[in-house]
Scaffold this motif. Structure first.
Motif, PDB file in Angstrom:
ATOM      1  N   ARG A   1       0.869  -1.183   0.000  1.00  0.00           N
ATOM      2  CA  ARG A   1       0.000   0.000   0.000  1.00  0.00           C
ATOM      3  C   ARG A   1       0.897   1.221   0.000  1.00  0.00           C
ATOM      4  O   ARG A   1       1.762   1.374   0.870  1.00  0.00           O
ATOM      5  CB  ARG A   1      -0.888   0.019   1.231  1.00  0.00           C
TER       6      ARG A   1
ATOM      7  N   GLU B   1       0.967   5.463  -0.283  1.00  0.00           N
ATOM      8  CA  GLU B   1       0.197   6.697  -0.176  1.00  0.00           C
ATOM      9  C   GLU B   1       1.119   7.862  -0.507  1.00  0.00           C
ATOM     10  O   GLU B   1       2.170   8.027   0.107  1.00  0.00           O
ATOM     11  CB  GLU B   1      -0.372   6.859   1.228  1.00  0.00           C
TER      12      GLU B   1
ATOM     13  N   SER C   1      -2.618  12.334  -7.150  1.00  0.00           N
ATOM     14  CA  SER C   1      -3.393  11.376  -7.928  1.00  0.00           C
ATOM     15  C   SER C   1      -2.909  11.380  -9.376  1.00  0.00           C
ATOM     16  O   SER C   1      -2.246  12.304  -9.826  1.00  0.00           O
ATOM     17  CB  SER C   1      -4.875  11.757  -7.868  1.00  0.00           C
TER      18      SER C   1
ATOM     19  N   GLU D   1      -4.179   2.574  -8.775  1.00  0.00           N
ATOM     20  CA  GLU D   1      -4.689   3.591  -7.857  1.00  0.00           C
ATOM     21  C   GLU D   1      -6.059   3.130  -7.363  1.00  0.00           C
ATOM     22  O   GLU D   1      -6.978   2.928  -8.128  1.00  0.00           O
ATOM     23  CB  GLU D   1      -4.790   4.953  -8.561  1.00  0.00           C
ATOM     24  N   ARG D   2      -6.186   2.958  -6.055  1.00  0.00           N
ATOM     25  CA  ARG D   2      -7.426   2.455  -5.453  1.00  0.00           C
ATOM     26  C   ARG D   2      -8.206   3.555  -4.750  1.00  0.00           C
ATOM     27  O   ARG D   2      -9.291   3.325  -4.255  1.00  0.00           O
ATOM     28  CB  ARG D   2      -7.109   1.345  -4.461  1.00  0.00           C
TER      29      ARG D   2
ATOM     30  N   GLY E   1      -4.748   9.255  -4.365  1.00  0.00           N
ATOM     31  CA  GLY E   1      -3.404   9.238  -3.793  1.00  0.00           C
ATOM     32  C   GLY E   1      -3.023   7.947  -3.101  1.00  0.00           C
ATOM     33  O   GLY E   1      -1.967   7.866  -2.486  1.00  0.00           O
TER      34      GLY E   1
ATOM     35  N   TYR F   1      -2.312   3.880  -3.671  1.00  0.00           N
ATOM     36  CA  TYR F   1      -1.987   2.888  -4.681  1.00  0.00           C
ATOM     37  C   TYR F   1      -1.739   1.557  -3.984  1.00  0.00           C
ATOM     38  O   TYR F   1      -1.091   1.490  -2.951  1.00  0.00           O
ATOM     39  CB  TYR F   1      -0.738   3.324  -5.460  1.00  0.00           C
ATOM     40  N   ARG F   2      -2.280   0.482  -4.584  1.00  0.00           N
ATOM     41  CA  ARG F   2      -2.138  -0.851  -3.992  1.00  0.00           C
ATOM     42  C   ARG F   2      -1.724  -1.855  -5.056  1.00  0.00           C
ATOM     43  O   ARG F   2      -2.067  -1.713  -6.221  1.00  0.00           O
ATOM     44  CB  ARG F   2      -3.444  -1.315  -3.360  1.00  0.00           C
TER      45      ARG F   2
ATOM     46  N   ALA G   1       7.325   6.287  -9.741  1.00  0.00           N
ATOM     47  CA  ALA G   1       6.078   6.925 -10.150  1.00  0.00           C
ATOM     48  C   ALA G   1       6.373   7.826 -11.336  1.00  0.00           C
ATOM     49  O   ALA G   1       7.381   8.532 -11.352  1.00  0.00           O
ATOM     50  CB  ALA G   1       5.480   7.727  -9.004  1.00  0.00           C
TER      51      ALA G   1
ATOM     52  N   ARG H   1       4.560  10.493 -14.430  1.00  0.00           N
ATOM     53  CA  ARG H   1       3.428  11.312 -14.869  1.00  0.00           C
ATOM     54  C   ARG H   1       3.778  11.832 -16.252  1.00  0.00           C
ATOM     55  O   ARG H   1       4.817  12.455 -16.429  1.00  0.00           O
ATOM     56  CB  ARG H   1       3.181  12.471 -13.902  1.00  0.00           C
TER      57      ARG H   1
END
Length: 176
Positions: free
Chosen positions: A99, A101, A111, A135-136, A139, A141-142, A159, A161
């Motif tokens: 997990r 965050e 996000s 993304e669950r 912000g 993510y799992r 990460a 973008r």
């Protein structure tokens, strides 16, 4: 005649030490040494994980880019927290659940990132596990990885973008 018999016997009363026996002992000694060396070489080659970097020269050229990316990452002021847990499955195996965050400098959730994570063994790249991260929540993510053994792992989080990497982290974790 007594002196002849005394010369062919050894002091312990056993067989005499002849050139043939010495040759057999020497051949046996070197045969054992060569055999053990052969076994050790076979085991070393079978357990060799391979190279870490294909070209050290290319890796050194990318070093300055990595330093610049690290400075940009620090300037963003993001706070990324990760929690890794090893969970037993019904079939006796274990999976790892991660997990992540992400929050920006103003403590707002970040996000819309494409997050990838990898559990890497510090000693052997062949045991590395890639996690499917999604993304669950805003912000949050799992992801999970199958067949994760207990022990020390490096959790590598990246990460991106818009195709550009905006975050990279590598942390040592111990999974029970």
């Amino acid at each position: 005649m007594e002196t002849e018999t005394a010369e062919t016997e050894t002091a312990s009363g056993g067989r005499p030490l002849t050139g043939r026996r010495v040759a057999i002992y020497i051949l046996a000694f070197f045969g054992v040494v060569i055999g053990v060396n052969g076994v050790m070489m076979k085991l070393a080659v079978d357990t060799l994980p391979g190279t870490v970097v294909d070209s050290a020269y290319r890796a050194s050229l990318a070093y300055n880019k990595e330093i610049a990316a690290a400075h940009e990452q620090v300037s963003r002021g993001w706070q990324v927290a990760a929690h890794v847990e090893r969970v037993a499955e019904r079939d006796g195996g274990h999976k790892a659940s991660v997990r992540i965050e992400a929050r920006d400098a103003t403590d707002k959730p970040v996000s819309g990132l494409v997050v990838t994570a990898r559990l890497a063994r510090p000693t052997d790249r062949r045991d590395d596990r890639t996690l499917e991260i999604a993304e669950r929540g805003i912000g949050i993510y799992r992801g999970e990885a199958e067949d994760v053994a207990a022990g020390q792992w490096d959790l590598v989080i990246e990460a991106a973008r818009g195709g550009d990497r905006v975050y990279l982290s590598k942390n040592r974790v111990v999974l029970p």
